[in-house]
Write an enzyme that holds these catalytic residues in place. Structure first.
Site, PDB file in Angstrom:
ATOM      1  N   HIS A  49       0.970  -1.393   0.023  1.00  0.00           N
ATOM      2  CA  HIS A  49      -0.063  -0.004  -0.185  1.00  0.00           C
ATOM      3  C   HIS A  49       0.707   1.329  -0.073  1.00  0.00           C
ATOM      4  O   HIS A  49       2.058   1.241   0.356  1.00  0.00           O
ATOM      5  CB  HIS A  49      -0.853   0.040   1.432  1.00  0.00           C
ATOM      6  CG  HIS A  49      -0.202   0.041   2.472  1.00  0.00           C
ATOM      7  ND1 HIS A  49      -0.049  -1.153   3.473  1.00  0.00           N
ATOM      8  CD2 HIS A  49       0.385   0.949   2.992  1.00  0.00           C
ATOM      9  CE1 HIS A  49       0.562  -0.970   4.286  1.00  0.00           C
ATOM     10  NE2 HIS A  49       0.784   0.408   4.317  1.00  0.00           N
TER      11      HIS A  49
HETATM   12  C1  T46 Z   1       2.897   0.201   7.353  1.00  0.00           C
HETATM   13  C2  T46 Z   1       3.169  -1.080   7.905  1.00  0.00           C
HETATM   14  C3  T46 Z   1       4.578  -1.111   8.262  1.00  0.00           C
HETATM   15  C4  T46 Z   1      -5.205  -0.801  12.894  1.00  0.00           C
HETATM   16  O1  T46 Z   1      -6.284  -1.045  13.431  1.00  0.00           O
HETATM   17  N1  T46 Z   1      -4.637   0.218  13.469  1.00  0.00           N
HETATM   18  C5  T46 Z   1      -3.227   0.710  13.012  1.00  0.00           C
HETATM   19  O2  T46 Z   1      -2.654   1.623  13.520  1.00  0.00           O
HETATM   20  C6  T46 Z   1      -2.610  -0.262  12.077  1.00  0.00           C
HETATM   21  C7  T46 Z   1      -1.115  -0.069  11.505  1.00  0.00           C
HETATM   22  C8  T46 Z   1      -3.296  -1.080  11.432  1.00  0.00           C
HETATM   23  N2  T46 Z   1      -4.814  -1.527  12.171  1.00  0.00           N
HETATM   24  C9  T46 Z   1      -5.289  -2.759  11.559  1.00  0.00           C
HETATM   25  C10 T46 Z   1      -5.897  -2.693  10.157  1.00  0.00           C
HETATM   26  C11 T46 Z   1      -5.779  -3.926   9.635  1.00  0.00           C
HETATM   27  O3  T46 Z   1      -6.919  -4.567   9.896  1.00  0.00           O
HETATM   28  O4  T46 Z   1      -4.588  -3.740  11.629  1.00  0.00           O
HETATM   29  C12 T46 Z   1      -4.676  -4.784  10.902  1.00  0.00           C
HETATM   30  C13 T46 Z   1      -3.326  -5.176   9.787  1.00  0.00           C
HETATM   31  O5  T46 Z   1      -2.976  -3.889   9.218  1.00  0.00           O
HETATM   32  P1  T46 Z   1      -2.111  -3.929   7.803  1.00  0.00           P
HETATM   33  O6  T46 Z   1      -3.001  -4.917   7.050  1.00  0.00           O
HETATM   34  O7  T46 Z   1      -2.380  -2.539   7.163  1.00  0.00           O
HETATM   35  O8  T46 Z   1      -0.757  -4.371   8.165  1.00  0.00           O
HETATM   36  P2  T46 Z   1       0.557  -4.131   7.307  1.00  0.00           P
HETATM   37  O9  T46 Z   1       1.620  -4.872   7.987  1.00  0.00           O
HETATM   38  O10 T46 Z   1       0.238  -4.595   5.816  1.00  0.00           O
HETATM   39  O11 T46 Z   1       0.799  -2.429   7.146  1.00  0.00           O
HETATM   40  C14 T46 Z   1       1.221  -1.839   8.441  1.00  0.00           C
HETATM   41  C15 T46 Z   1       0.701  -0.360   8.291  1.00  0.00           C
HETATM   42  O12 T46 Z   1      -0.969  -0.260   8.029  1.00  0.00           O
HETATM   43  C16 T46 Z   1       1.255   0.424   7.303  1.00  0.00           C
HETATM   44  O13 T46 Z   1       1.116   1.800   7.469  1.00  0.00           O
HETATM   45  O14 T46 Z   1       3.468   1.016   6.954  1.00  0.00           O
HETATM   46  O15 T46 Z   1       2.445  -2.040   8.716  1.00  0.00           O
END
Ligand code: T46
Length: 133
Positions: A49
């Site tokens: 993303h």
């Molecule tokens: C990034 C990388 C390093 C929340 O509810 N609050 C939060 O602050 C975050 C970061 C995530 N979430 C929820 C959203 C999803 O349901 O946690 C779940 C996993 O998040 P995501 O799929 O976005 O995880 P990554 O590892 O793909 O990405 C995250 C961050 O979203 C992103 O900004 O830079 O970690």
């Protein structure tokens, strides 16, 4: 590319290392949120993303991981394996995080509260958003 490594202050002595990152000094924004990732499978790739406004600093607190970045022009790969450094990532950068070593911990300091509206999770939408810049 709006990405750079940041050196933190480190106070090392016979007791160990104490590393400091302060807003306005090493961290170029007011930190509104911290989160961390651990227990990531070595075969897992996270991310896929970009962010519309969010700025972040990634810190490989323990172990190592690979961050792959693309801003529409340049591609860069960074290995995070030094807890005395952070990786600043501005907005509008597509990123993936992979190759987590066993026990690796990635700490992230973020400039904004969590908002799903700030994410572009579709790669074609990301490329189209660059034309609108
Ligand atoms: C990034 C990388 C390093 C929340 O509810 N609050 C939060 O602050 C975050 C970061 C995530 N979430 C929820 C959203 C999803 O349901 O946690 C779940 C996993 O998040 P995501 O799929 O976005 O995880 P990554 O590892 O793909 O990405 C995250 C961050 O979203 C992103 O900004 O830079 O970690």
């Amino acid at each position: 590319m709006d990405v750079r490594m940041i050196d933190f202050q480190s106070h090392d002595d016979e007791r160990g290392c104490l590393v400091v990152a302060e807003t306005t000094k090493e961290i170029p924004f007011d930190i509104k949120r911290l989160y961390y990732i651990y227990d990531a499978d070595s075969k897992t790739t996270r991310g896929f993303h970009s962010h519309k406004r969010l700025q972040q600093v990634y810190i490989g607190i323990h172990g190592s991981m690979k961050v792959t970045l693309f801003d529409g022009v340049e591609k860069r790969e960074v290995i995070l394996d030094n807890p005395k450094q952070g990786l600043y990532i501005g907005h509008d950068v597509w990123r993936t995080i992979s190759d987590f070593s066993p026990g690796a911990v990635l700490l992230v300091a973020a400039s904004e509260l969590y908002s799903e509206d700030d994410y572009i999770r579709n790669y074609d939408e990301f490329l189209a958003s660059l034309d609108e810049r």
